[in-house]
Scaffold this motif. Structure first.
Motif, PDB file in Angstrom:
ATOM      1  N   ILE A  21      52.624  60.278  15.276  1.00  0.00           N
ATOM      2  CA  ILE A  21      51.261  60.502  14.778  1.00  0.00           C
ATOM      3  C   ILE A  21      50.217  59.859  15.688  1.00  0.00           C
ATOM      4  CG2 ILE A  21      49.671  60.041  12.859  1.00  0.00           C
ATOM      5  CD1 ILE A  21      52.217  60.109  11.035  1.00  0.00           C
ATOM      6  N   LEU A  22      50.463  58.614  16.112  1.00  0.00           N
ATOM      7  CA  LEU A  22      49.423  57.854  16.818  1.00  0.00           C
ATOM      8  C   LEU A  22      49.692  57.670  18.315  1.00  0.00           C
ATOM      9  CD1 LEU A  22      48.736  55.018  14.202  1.00  0.00           C
ATOM     10  CD2 LEU A  22      47.241  56.950  14.761  1.00  0.00           C
ATOM     11  N   SER A  23      50.915  57.901  18.746  1.00  0.00           N
ATOM     12  CA  SER A  23      51.292  57.653  20.134  1.00  0.00           C
ATOM     13  C   SER A  23      50.834  56.272  20.633  1.00  0.00           C
ATOM     14  CB  SER A  23      50.733  58.741  21.056  1.00  0.00           C
ATOM     15  OG  SER A  23      51.408  58.705  22.297  1.00  0.00           O
ATOM     16  N   PRO A  24      51.218  55.225  19.919  1.00  0.00           N
ATOM     17  CA  PRO A  24      50.833  53.879  20.378  1.00  0.00           C
ATOM     18  C   PRO A  24      51.539  53.530  21.690  1.00  0.00           C
ATOM     19  CG  PRO A  24      52.469  53.725  18.627  1.00  0.00           C
ATOM     20  CD  PRO A  24      52.102  55.182  18.740  1.00  0.00           C
ATOM     21  N   GLU A  25      50.951  52.596  22.424  1.00  0.00           N
ATOM     22  CA  GLU A  25      51.603  52.127  23.649  1.00  0.00           C
ATOM     23  C   GLU A  25      52.704  51.112  23.344  1.00  0.00           C
ATOM     24  OE1 GLU A  25      48.262  51.579  26.868  1.00  0.00           O
ATOM     25  OE2 GLU A  25      47.383  51.454  24.860  1.00  0.00           O
ATOM     26  N   ARG A  26      52.639  50.535  22.145  1.00  0.00           N
ATOM     27  CA  ARG A  26      53.657  49.554  21.740  1.00  0.00           C
ATOM     28  C   ARG A  26      53.613  49.440  20.220  1.00  0.00           C
ATOM     29  NH1 ARG A  26      52.920  44.771  25.425  1.00  0.00           N
ATOM     30  NH2 ARG A  26      53.961  46.199  26.844  1.00  0.00           N
ATOM     31  N   ILE A  27      54.762  49.159  19.609  1.00  0.00           N
ATOM     32  CA  ILE A  27      54.821  48.865  18.176  1.00  0.00           C
ATOM     33  C   ILE A  27      55.310  47.430  18.022  1.00  0.00           C
ATOM     34  CG2 ILE A  27      55.854  49.481  15.954  1.00  0.00           C
ATOM     35  CD1 ILE A  27      56.185  52.331  16.994  1.00  0.00           C
ATOM     36  N   ILE A  28      54.511  46.633  17.319  1.00  0.00           N
ATOM     37  CA  ILE A  28      54.799  45.209  17.188  1.00  0.00           C
ATOM     38  C   ILE A  28      55.229  44.922  15.758  1.00  0.00           C
ATOM     39  CG2 ILE A  28      53.792  42.900  17.330  1.00  0.00           C
ATOM     40  CD1 ILE A  28      51.768  44.141  19.369  1.00  0.00           C
ATOM     41  N   PHE A  29      56.399  44.329  15.604  1.00  0.00           N
ATOM     42  CA  PHE A  29      56.912  43.996  14.278  1.00  0.00           C
ATOM     43  C   PHE A  29      56.729  42.506  13.984  1.00  0.00           C
ATOM     44  CE2 PHE A  29      59.154  47.988  14.865  1.00  0.00           C
ATOM     45  CZ  PHE A  29      59.207  48.513  13.574  1.00  0.00           C
ATOM     46  N   GLY A  30      56.176  42.218  12.807  1.00  0.00           N
ATOM     47  CA  GLY A  30      56.059  40.832  12.362  1.00  0.00           C
ATOM     48  C   GLY A  30      56.585  40.712  10.946  1.00  0.00           C
ATOM     49  N   GLY A  31      56.458  39.526  10.367  1.00  0.00           N
ATOM     50  CA  GLY A  31      56.874  39.320   8.984  1.00  0.00           C
ATOM     51  C   GLY A  31      58.267  38.743   8.879  1.00  0.00           C
ATOM     52  N   GLY A  32      58.588  38.266   7.687  1.00  0.00           N
ATOM     53  CA  GLY A  32      59.825  37.519   7.454  1.00  0.00           C
ATOM     54  C   GLY A  32      61.089  38.263   7.837  1.00  0.00           C
ATOM     55  N   VAL A  33      61.208  39.528   7.444  1.00  0.00           N
ATOM     56  CA  VAL A  33      62.466  40.246   7.660  1.00  0.00           C
ATOM     57  C   VAL A  33      62.765  40.411   9.147  1.00  0.00           C
ATOM     58  CG1 VAL A  33      63.634  42.462   7.308  1.00  0.00           C
ATOM     59  CG2 VAL A  33      62.375  41.408   5.425  1.00  0.00           C
ATOM     60  N   THR A  34      61.723  40.573   9.956  1.00  0.00           N
ATOM     61  CA  THR A  34      61.968  40.793  11.383  1.00  0.00           C
ATOM     62  C   THR A  34      62.223  39.487  12.135  1.00  0.00           C
ATOM     63  OG1 THR A  34      59.573  40.955  11.643  1.00  0.00           O
ATOM     64  CG2 THR A  34      60.799  43.006  11.627  1.00  0.00           C
ATOM     65  N   GLY A  35      62.247  38.372  11.407  1.00  0.00           N
ATOM     66  CA  GLY A  35      62.665  37.111  12.013  1.00  0.00           C
ATOM     67  C   GLY A  35      64.138  37.141  12.396  1.00  0.00           C
TER      68      GLY A  35
END
Ligand SMILES: [Zn+2]
Length: 288
Positions: free
Chosen positions: A221-235
């Protein structure tokens, strides 16, 4: 150099800081807000900023939903904050302009200015924890619309192994991203908290499959240059490697860019900042 104020407004705590630029937060203070009247919290925040004279503007990265026209929190389940005019209250009390945005948009901007997305004009920040939310920077601007994006509620295809079983915890949609992949979803699915599941548990492959569907949808949908994951589960260190793998599987080579065709180490990444939303709030103030 002008001084800016920053607030990260959450359901259980408010964080305040001052900074001359986004990467340089100073004097971070935490105010607990659970079971605290919003008036008391506003007084604490106001006193904090009055103790730092010369602030040019304040950015507030807040839980929502938010009505950007009025600058108010709207239909939150945190009842004391329903329809609370956050922006106007701070502007009146402190006499400086206040920028208000969602906590996840704030985090997206923070990571773009001083974290894992430095130099990028197009990125998505997704936080996976008790809830799931996402913010997006498109051509350098944070995305708003009729309301604001609610990426946590995008519909996902349940995994084949869910067919006769788990149907998701979101009371509105069941099989949305938050319903299938949030911390509470993992807990309901496996009957233990996510942090107690060992690295080799089947839960993580399933979690990666759902986060990958989100990454594919957002990429499409957005064609981002990067997807950044944060939050507890992605620790969980091994999780993002599995998300990259599942994302490549689903994309099936269709999106042709070196960043997407290799191992995706530079496309799907972990958040780099300890306080992404607070960092972004400084940039929001700076942009006023
Ligand atoms: Zn939902």
């Amino acid at each position: 150099m002008p001084l800016y104020g920053a607030v990260e407004a959450g359901g259980t705590k408010f964080l305040c800081a001052v900074a001359n630029e986004p990467g340089a937060l100073r004097e971070i203070r935490r105010f607990e807000t659970a079971q605290v009247d919003p008036g008391v919290t506003m007084r604490q925040v106001t006193e904090y900023f009055r103790a730092h004279p010369g602030i040019a503007a304040i950015g507030v990265a807040s839980f929502g939903p938010i009505d950007f026209a009025t600058g108010a929190i709207t239909s939150t389940p945190k009842l004391a904050w329903q329809d609370f005019p956050l922006r106007a209250t701070l502007e009146r009390a402190l006499g400086v302009p206040v920028a208000l945005d969602t906590d996840v948009n704030g985090a997206a901007l923070g990571e773009a200015m001083a974290g894992a997305g430095q130099g990028l004009q197009n990125l998505v920040y997704l936080t996976i924890g008790t809830g799931i939310g996402g913010g997006a920077l498109v051509n350098g601007a944070l995305v708003h619309g009729l309301l604001h994006p609610e990426m946590g509620h995008m519909s996902l295809r349940p995994a084949p192994e869910e067919v006769d079983g788990f149907t998701g915890v979101c009371p509105f949609h069941r099989n949305c991203l938050e319903g299938l992949a949030s911390g509470p979803a993992m807990r309901a699915r496996w009957e233990v908290p996510a942090e107690d599941l060992p690295d080799d548990h089947a839960a993580w492959k399933l979690e990666a499959y759902y986060l990958a569907q989100a990454a594919v949808n957002l990429s499409s949908i957005l064609s981002p240059e990067r997807i950044i994951f944060g939050g507890g589960v992605t620790g969980r260190a091994s999780l993002l490697a599995q998300v990259r793998h599942e994302t490549a599987n689903i994309l099936n080579g269709y999106l042709r860019h070196p960043r997407l065709l290799g191992g995706m180490e530079d496309y799907i990444v972990a958040a780099a900042l300890p306080y992404p939303a607070l960092t972004g709030a400084v940039a929001m103030a700076q942009r006023l």
